[in-house]
Scaffold this active site. Sequence first.
Site, mmCIF file in Angstrom:
data_model
loop_
_atom_site.group_PDB
_atom_site.id
_atom_site.type_symbol
_atom_site.label_atom_id
_atom_site.label_comp_id
_atom_site.label_asym_id
_atom_site.label_seq_id
_atom_site.Cartn_x
_atom_site.Cartn_y
_atom_site.Cartn_z
ATOM 1 N N GLU A 33 0.971 -1.134 -0.080
ATOM 2 C CA GLU A 33 -0.060 0.052 -0.106
ATOM 3 C C GLU A 33 0.929 1.140 0.028
ATOM 4 O O GLU A 33 1.768 1.540 0.997
ATOM 5 C CB GLU A 33 -0.973 0.000 1.124
ATOM 6 C CG GLU A 33 -1.993 -1.032 1.208
ATOM 7 C CD GLU A 33 -2.479 -1.419 2.649
ATOM 8 O OE1 GLU A 33 -2.727 -0.415 3.396
ATOM 9 O OE2 GLU A 33 -2.846 -2.610 2.803
ATOM 10 N N ASP B 48 -5.035 9.001 11.079
ATOM 11 C CA ASP B 48 -3.481 8.594 11.301
ATOM 12 C C ASP B 48 -2.985 8.827 12.646
ATOM 13 O O ASP B 48 -3.333 10.051 12.971
ATOM 14 C CB ASP B 48 -2.590 8.904 10.321
ATOM 15 C CG ASP B 48 -2.936 8.068 9.147
ATOM 16 O OD1 ASP B 48 -2.574 6.836 9.016
ATOM 17 O OD2 ASP B 48 -3.130 8.519 7.951
#
Lengths: 393, 257
Positions: free
Chosen positions: B46, B57
């Site tokens: 990814e 995140d």
Amino acid sequence: MNYRVNENGYYGDFGGAYIPEMLYPNIEQLKNQYLNIIAQPDFKAEFEDLLKNYVGRPSPLFLAKRLSEKYGAKIYLKREDLNHTGAHKVNNTVGQIILAEKLGKKRIIAETGAGQHGVATATVCALKGLECVIYMGEVDIERQAPNVARMKMMGATVIPATSGSKTLKDATNEAMRDWINNPVDTHYIIGSVVGPHPYPEMVSLFQSIISKETKQQLIEQTGNDQPDYVLACVGGGSNAMGMFYHFLDDENVKLIAAEAAGLGVNSGHSAATSVLGKEGVLHGSRTILMQTEDGQVVEPYSISAGLDYPGIGPQHAHLHKVKRVEYVSITDDEAMQASLLLSKMEGIIPAIESAHALAQLEKMTFKPDDVVVICLSGRGDKDLDTFMKYFKL
Amino acid sequence: MNRLQQLFEKKKNNILSIYFTAGYPEIGATIKIAEALEKAGADFLEIGFPYSDPLADGPVIQNSSQVAIENGMTLKLLFQQLKDLRTRVTIPVLLMGYANPMIQYGVANFCKAAADAGVDGVIVPDLPLNEYEEIYQDDFIKNGLSNVFLVTPQTSNERIKKIDELSNGFIYLLSSSSTTGKSLNVSDEIGEYYERVKSLNPKNPLIIGFGISDKNSFMRANQYANGAIVGSAFVKTIGNAKDYLSHIPQFIRKIRD
């Protein structure tokens, strides 16, 4: 023209809920339940009681005579600065704290820029005995020290946002990350008409008390609830949405929103989103935001921490696109001069945010019978440091 | 069938995927890291395209995104770098990032550029299911891209079924509701959640991510799913090392062996 949200959470092309899956259950719960909860008699009774006896509503609609003389129109100030905690923000936090209780939440989080929403959130958490965590940009913590102290005094934990520009946008990111990590017991009280649906609609509903009262007061004072102009400042845009809400369908009432141009719209140090922004996604909704060609969010600038935000709420983006509201840009200097003017002519020291709306008066021409309403969204006590430096007081 | 779908045809368990941010730790690192990861034994990759405000995140990937942007990484540049991808990397590659950069690039253009570069799938955590289905799905399908959705312990069965129906790659099972880079949740409740998802008999493979950092967490995830994704732990490792490429074989070996 329809200015309201549709069943999918959109205002025209703007709105929606662009959120990671982790936030989906909370947003879905809120979306499915808030309208039902706030329509219940016990919610309404408590909300009205707290607004009256705790916040001190209705806030006065004051005819500013000397200002009216100067500009040649009838200028009314909607005195949100006289609310408990000193700004309009508390209208929304009172509503959301009752809602949070009914949803069974035990812990409250919020973001804050100037600290006004943080204070208003810490206030209602103290009132209800709920745990309160406020995210605030490290830069804002420095320039708004008195508000940080007020939050702490009322028992809130203030966590500095140290990522990105360390201002309001980053505080909002941190609050959303907190919510992702605490998905069950926590309610996030967003302070403006931004974020994923249903927040923009919910916050503007709680703030709509401003225009509801204004209309009643205009009838009492002038016999007519249709002013010629209604003005408010816009960062994310919550006081403006509250001030415009009940005038949106009165197409003869001109609505004007003042954005912060900072050092000048094209100076590279500005927060004039409607001019500098493009359509995109920010903090969970499709709206207009300041961004690079690559879609990176641009750091805004304004002397007023409350307008220092790179986007506007999705309903504002819609009202801008369909031209229902005129968006204008006011520089730091223009806002500071307007602050001084109101202080000297009416004995009212406005928040620098609110002074952006006042500064627009300089740029307008009026007929003597024109009725102008300006939302004085907050008081200037929190800005004394900035005033002292700027005016060398 | 794209490379991702082919991989899942062949391999049913212990699938290892690694996430890294394009343009980090240096602007020219993207293809070199991908190549080194394939050589070291990763099953698919990814590649993150950075965003200034990565809501989902934690600090490690926030930092790698910020550094990558400072290094000059953009979607335009990433697609230029990826022109070399299929001469040097054969394993499946997904792009992962947030909606706004993709929308600015234009979703149709983005999908076409990704397909031209040999990308097999896309993960955009803040792209809503409804908008994907109504507006964007055709662009993804036309370009042979697998769009991947996240599922958390709070996701309802009904929604998982809907996600499974709209997916044609894998289902990204979060090990808990959290931002990236936290430690793995190993409570009984989490085991029950994995079992709940499996009991729905999804047609897509299940890959667990968030909180997978080492051999223990990788093995634990594989008790329940077809594989797992390591992100923050890898980004941290290459961020700390000067000769970051030389650390990659050992990083993968430590998880695999």
